[in-house]
Design a protein around this motif. Sequence first.
Motif, PDB file in Angstrom:
ATOM      1  N   UNK A  69       0.837  -1.202   0.000  1.00 20.22           N
ATOM      2  CA  UNK A  69       0.000   0.000   0.000  1.00 20.22           C
ATOM      3  C   UNK A  69       0.870   1.249   0.000  1.00 20.22           C
ATOM      4  N   UNK A  70       0.581   2.210  -0.873  1.00 17.44           N
ATOM      5  CA  UNK A  70       1.440   3.392  -0.978  1.00 17.44           C
ATOM      6  C   UNK A  70       1.303   4.330   0.215  1.00 17.44           C
ATOM      7  N   UNK A  71       2.354   5.104   0.452  1.00 20.42           N
ATOM      8  CA  UNK A  71       2.317   6.183   1.439  1.00 20.42           C
ATOM      9  C   UNK A  71       1.736   7.422   0.768  1.00 20.42           C
TER      10      UNK A  71
ATOM     11  N   UNK B 120      17.372   2.421   1.064  1.00 18.34           N
ATOM     12  CA  UNK B 120      17.664   2.055  -0.320  1.00 18.34           C
ATOM     13  C   UNK B 120      18.179   0.627  -0.423  1.00 18.34           C
ATOM     14  N   UNK B 121      19.097   0.240   0.488  1.00 18.60           N
ATOM     15  CA  UNK B 121      19.776  -1.044   0.301  1.00 18.60           C
ATOM     16  C   UNK B 121      20.291  -1.584   1.626  1.00 18.60           C
ATOM     17  N   UNK B 122      20.741  -2.819   1.549  1.00 16.28           N
ATOM     18  CA  UNK B 122      21.320  -3.499   2.709  1.00 16.28           C
ATOM     19  C   UNK B 122      22.315  -4.530   2.201  1.00 16.28           C
ATOM     20  N   UNK B 123      23.447  -4.620   2.876  1.00 16.51           N
ATOM     21  CA  UNK B 123      24.431  -5.619   2.496  1.00 16.51           C
ATOM     22  C   UNK B 123      24.966  -5.405   1.094  1.00 16.51           C
ATOM     23  N   UNK B 124      25.344  -6.501   0.461  1.00 13.06           N
ATOM     24  CA  UNK B 124      26.026  -6.420  -0.835  1.00 13.06           C
ATOM     25  C   UNK B 124      25.090  -6.420  -2.039  1.00 13.06           C
ATOM     26  N   UNK B 125      23.797  -6.649  -1.816  1.00 12.69           N
ATOM     27  CA  UNK B 125      22.962  -6.714  -3.013  1.00 12.69           C
ATOM     28  C   UNK B 125      21.469  -6.687  -2.796  1.00 12.69           C
ATOM     29  N   UNK B 126      21.008  -6.262  -1.607  1.00 11.87           N
ATOM     30  CA  UNK B 126      19.566  -6.194  -1.355  1.00 11.87           C
ATOM     31  C   UNK B 126      19.075  -4.775  -1.549  1.00 11.87           C
ATOM     32  N   UNK B 127      17.974  -4.626  -2.284  1.00 10.80           N
ATOM     33  CA  UNK B 127      17.387  -3.305  -2.522  1.00 10.80           C
ATOM     34  C   UNK B 127      15.951  -3.281  -2.014  1.00 10.80           C
ATOM     35  N   UNK B 128      15.588  -2.191  -1.381  1.00  8.17           N
ATOM     36  CA  UNK B 128      14.208  -1.963  -0.976  1.00  8.17           C
ATOM     37  C   UNK B 128      13.355  -1.800  -2.229  1.00  8.17           C
ATOM     38  N   UNK B 129      12.397  -2.697  -2.412  1.00  6.35           N
ATOM     39  CA  UNK B 129      11.602  -2.674  -3.645  1.00  6.35           C
ATOM     40  C   UNK B 129      10.775  -1.403  -3.800  1.00  6.35           C
ATOM     41  N   UNK B 130      10.566  -0.676  -2.694  1.00  3.15           N
ATOM     42  CA  UNK B 130       9.766   0.546  -2.759  1.00  3.15           C
ATOM     43  C   UNK B 130      10.628   1.804  -2.792  1.00  3.15           C
TER      44      UNK B 130
ATOM     45  N   UNK C 157       6.182   6.669  15.817  1.00  6.72           N
ATOM     46  CA  UNK C 157       5.358   7.845  15.617  1.00  6.72           C
ATOM     47  C   UNK C 157       4.127   7.561  14.780  1.00  6.72           C
ATOM     48  N   UNK C 158       3.151   8.407  14.918  1.00  2.00           N
ATOM     49  CA  UNK C 158       1.934   8.333  14.114  1.00  2.00           C
ATOM     50  C   UNK C 158       1.738   9.677  13.425  1.00  2.00           C
ATOM     51  N   UNK C 159       1.688   9.646  12.101  1.00  3.90           N
ATOM     52  CA  UNK C 159       1.475  10.885  11.361  1.00  3.90           C
ATOM     53  C   UNK C 159       0.442  10.652  10.269  1.00  3.90           C
ATOM     54  N   UNK C 160      -0.196  11.722   9.853  1.00  6.60           N
ATOM     55  CA  UNK C 160      -1.178  11.646   8.774  1.00  6.60           C
ATOM     56  C   UNK C 160      -0.478  11.241   7.480  1.00  6.60           C
ATOM     57  N   UNK C 161      -1.111  10.349   6.727  1.00  5.13           N
ATOM     58  CA  UNK C 161      -0.561   9.904   5.454  1.00  5.13           C
ATOM     59  C   UNK C 161       0.097   8.541   5.518  1.00  5.13           C
ATOM     60  N   UNK C 162       0.291   8.026   6.748  1.00  5.44           N
ATOM     61  CA  UNK C 162       0.882   6.697   6.921  1.00  5.44           C
ATOM     62  C   UNK C 162      -0.001   5.867   7.838  1.00  5.44           C
ATOM     63  N   UNK C 163      -0.193   4.620   7.469  1.00  6.28           N
ATOM     64  CA  UNK C 163      -1.057   3.741   8.243  1.00  6.28           C
ATOM     65  C   UNK C 163      -0.304   2.894   9.256  1.00  6.28           C
ATOM     66  N   UNK C 164       1.010   3.045   9.319  1.00  6.26           N
ATOM     67  CA  UNK C 164       1.830   2.264  10.243  1.00  6.26           C
ATOM     68  C   UNK C 164       2.660   3.208  11.110  1.00  6.26           C
ATOM     69  N   UNK C 165       3.174   2.718  12.232  1.00  9.99           N
ATOM     70  CA  UNK C 165       4.126   3.539  12.999  1.00  9.99           C
ATOM     71  C   UNK C 165       5.345   3.859  12.146  1.00  9.99           C
ATOM     72  N   UNK C 166       5.968   4.986  12.434  1.00 12.50           N
ATOM     73  CA  UNK C 166       7.111   5.427  11.639  1.00 12.50           C
ATOM     74  C   UNK C 166       8.117   6.124  12.545  1.00 12.50           C
ATOM     75  N   UNK C 167       9.391   6.093  12.142  1.00  4.76           N
ATOM     76  CA  UNK C 167      10.428   6.799  12.893  1.00  4.76           C
ATOM     77  C   UNK C 167      10.261   8.303  12.724  1.00  4.76           C
ATOM     78  N   UNK C 168      10.316   9.013  13.843  1.00  6.71           N
ATOM     79  CA  UNK C 168      10.221  10.470  13.829  1.00  6.71           C
ATOM     80  C   UNK C 168      11.598  11.083  14.041  1.00  6.71           C
TER      81      UNK C 168
END
Length: 355
Positions: A60-62, A80-90, A224-235
């Motif tokens: 689900x989009x933000x 964006x990425x982790x380790x030697x070759x993993x990319x966040x698909x979003x 954190x809870x902010x408008x526009x996101x349905x999940x907790x998020x780092x503030x």
Amino acid sequence: MHVNRRLQPVLAALLAALVTLALAVVIPFSPTSRTGASAQNAPGIVQGVDVAGHQRPGGAPIDWRTVSGPGGQEFAFVKASEGEGWKNEFYDEDARAAADAGLKVGAYHYARPAENPVTQAQYFASVINSGPALSLPPVLDLEVDEGLSPTALAAWTDTFLKEVERSTGTAPMIYTYRYFWSERMDNTSAFTGYPLWLAAYQNQAPRPVGGWDKISFWQRSDSGRIAGMNTPVDLNVFNGSSADLDRFAGGNYSAGGGVLETFQVPESGELGVLEQDNTALVVAILGLATGILGSPQIADAAAQFGFSEEDAANIAGAVNNLASQGELPVEDLRTMMLGEYSVGDLLILLNNAQK
């Protein structure tokens, strides 16, 4: 460490006594549910978020335009990425949408020090160089040592940062937290030429570590809870004005300062829980590691700090899972028990141990 079997009952009794004593001196705190700190807890300062795939359940989009709406967020860091070759698909979608919504955007890489720093830096650079344009520096997210000594980890970090700058043309920033930098990086001051983004879940902004004279960004909550996101998020907050953030985004990494040094977030029950000394909870967790205590006692200890019944159970469950998998960071916990660290520092440590 090998323990003589004849001493085990003595150690068990001693640890049990420590648990009782430690819990007895915990400052009473009204039970509260960690439903998440509100972004409005920090009025008048430049606020932002950092996101990963966790903020996209089911894909689900933000709603980035709502995130950046009146009185909302001014910047975002996207994993964006982790380790030697993993990319966040979003990553591409979120970095582009956040920028289109008017936020200043940066990208971060979750470090895996057991793997090659040059390979990771080049992969991170390839992801951001081929993606949407960024206005904030690339970030090294350094939270685990994966067995490297402080000297080896500092060398790894130096290699990674220099390769990122060579490959992107932009000097990067470092994200970490106090316990990790103090204990696993030996509080080195070798990296003060890079901006510092420090995680500390508390009401008052943390002091810098490692010889920095200021922090540039402060991650003040992970729920954190902010408008526009349905999940907790780092503030997060930036240590300066909006004009300072413009200059920082333009490459003047010395821009800002003096805001967080005197800033006090209006008291938040959630953050009050997290900024308490963690000794009692660490002792209880070590009791589980040695077989003296079980999950119910961990949950009881967490509840005494002011966590809700649900959150206390979640903490106990996470600790039990780590212990059953042999992944509980026992040596770190022993170090924490002897130092002056908070419950927030402990939860960051346990969160990284699960990754």
